[in-house]
Design a protein around this motif. Structure first.
Motif, short mmCIF file in Angstrom:
data_model
loop_
_atom_site.label_atom_id
_atom_site.label_comp_id
_atom_site.label_asym_id
_atom_site.label_seq_id
_atom_site.Cartn_x
_atom_site.Cartn_y
_atom_site.Cartn_z
N ARG A 143 56.91 50.23 108.21
CA ARG A 143 56.04 51.36 107.92
C ARG A 143 54.60 51.16 108.42
NH1 ARG A 143 59.19 55.46 107.83
NH2 ARG A 143 60.58 55.64 106.03
N PHE A 144 54.29 49.94 108.83
CA PHE A 144 52.97 49.72 109.41
C PHE A 144 53.03 48.55 110.38
CE2 PHE A 144 52.97 46.75 105.90
CZ PHE A 144 52.17 45.70 106.31
N GLU A 160 55.31 48.21 101.28
CA GLU A 160 55.95 48.56 102.54
C GLU A 160 56.10 47.35 103.45
OE1 GLU A 160 54.57 53.16 103.23
OE2 GLU A 160 53.10 51.58 103.70
N CYS A 206 55.02 55.69 110.83
CA CYS A 206 54.52 54.31 110.89
C CYS A 206 53.05 54.36 111.30
CB CYS A 206 55.32 53.50 111.90
SG CYS A 206 54.85 51.76 112.03
N SER A 227 46.83 47.76 101.32
CA SER A 227 47.04 49.21 101.39
C SER A 227 48.50 49.57 101.67
CB SER A 227 46.13 49.82 102.46
OG SER A 227 46.52 49.42 103.75
N HIS A 228 49.29 48.56 102.03
CA HIS A 228 50.72 48.76 102.26
C HIS A 228 51.51 47.78 101.41
CE1 HIS A 228 50.18 51.40 105.80
NE2 HIS A 228 49.16 50.63 106.10
N GLY A 260 56.10 45.57 107.20
CA GLY A 260 55.32 45.76 108.42
C GLY A 260 55.36 44.54 109.31
#
Length: 267
Positions: free
Chosen positions: A135-136, A70, A186, A66-67, A72
């Motif tokens: 971002r996560f 991005e 985030c 889902s990321h 993380g």
């Protein structure tokens, strides 16, 4: 510097609390841009982690998917969990470090333009990851200090409250490490199902962080049961939130609705 209890902090520094004037401020950031997603599935305590850790792999892979574009961090808390995740999660995005190259790997992660995921037991303090650098985040388990450490045992012997304070501090610092300015954002995911209850019951966790994991963050699951006429699970779900002293009025409305509609259905 994050101080969760100024009187204890002063005590540990040998400062008379009467000499301190405390000024409390809420975070200037919008917590809607720094949400917490809570998993209720897996107990990762010492007694259950061998049983449940393999079950978390699919969830971890789903979060990574889902990321996918991005960067993380997966906060593993322990080196054992770090190795387990590195060995079992199917992704070429993961990078990890050892005790000797932590700084080098962190710098590599920060400078990279690729959607890397840093897997680490020790990135909860002294780490600044603004903007697209993170971002996560995934918090794998409750970050209790290691009871096998002589230093930890000595601190607990001096003051039992230190253990809870330190755990809460690590959680607060971890949550904040991905949100560094007002326009930043985030998302943090909790994997260990004990984390939600810990956050809500620790006296050191700030209220604005508690608010992020209260019932309204989880209501969608119960509402899905209700909308699919799965009244048994809906009642079980919302009753559980009531027992946890949920302060979201929707919990009581949906529980009432579940009882009402289930009675109509039976008739």
């Amino acid at each position: 510097l994050v101080i969760l209890d100024y009187e204890l902090f002063a005590k540990w520094l040998g400062i008379d609390p009467s000499e301190i004037y405390a000024i409390r401020r809420k975070t200037p950031f919008d917590n809607a841009r720094n949400p917490i997603i809570v998993s209720n599935e897996y107990n990762l305590s010492k007694s259950y982690i061998r049983l449940n850790a393999p079950k978390t792999i699919a969830l971890l892979e789903d979060i990574l998917s889902s990321h996918e574009n991005e960067k993380g961090i997966i906060h593993t808390v322990s080196s054992e969990c770090m190795c387990f995740i590195m060995d079992n999660v199917r992704s070429d995005r993961l990078i990890a470090h050892n005790t000797k190259n932590r700084s080098e790997i962190l710098e590599e992660f920060k400078k990279s333009d690729e959607a890397l995921v840093l897997v680490s037991p020790s990135m909860d303090e002294g780490v600044d990851l603004p903007g697209d650098e993170c971002r996560f985040q995934i918090v794998y388990k409750i970050p209790y200090p290691d009871l096998g450490s002589k230093q930890v045992k000595s601190r607990i012997a001096l003051d039992e409250e230190w253990y809870d304070y330190k755990t809460s501090l690590r959680l607060v610092q971890t949550h904040g490490s991905g949100m560094r300015f007002e326009e930043d954002y985030c998302k943090t995911s909790f994997i260990d199902n004990r984390l939600r209850n810990y956050v809500l019951t620790s006296k050191f966790i700030p209220e604005d962080l508690k608010e992020l994991v209260r019932s309204k963050a989880d209501i969608k699951e119960g509402l899905d049961y209700l909308n699919n006429s799965d009244y048994e699970n809906a009642i079980r779900f919302f009753t559980g939130l009531v027992k946890e002293d949920a302060d979201d009025f929707r919990v009581y409305l949906y529980l009432s609705r579940a009882y009402h509609e289930s009675n109509l259905y039976e008739e």
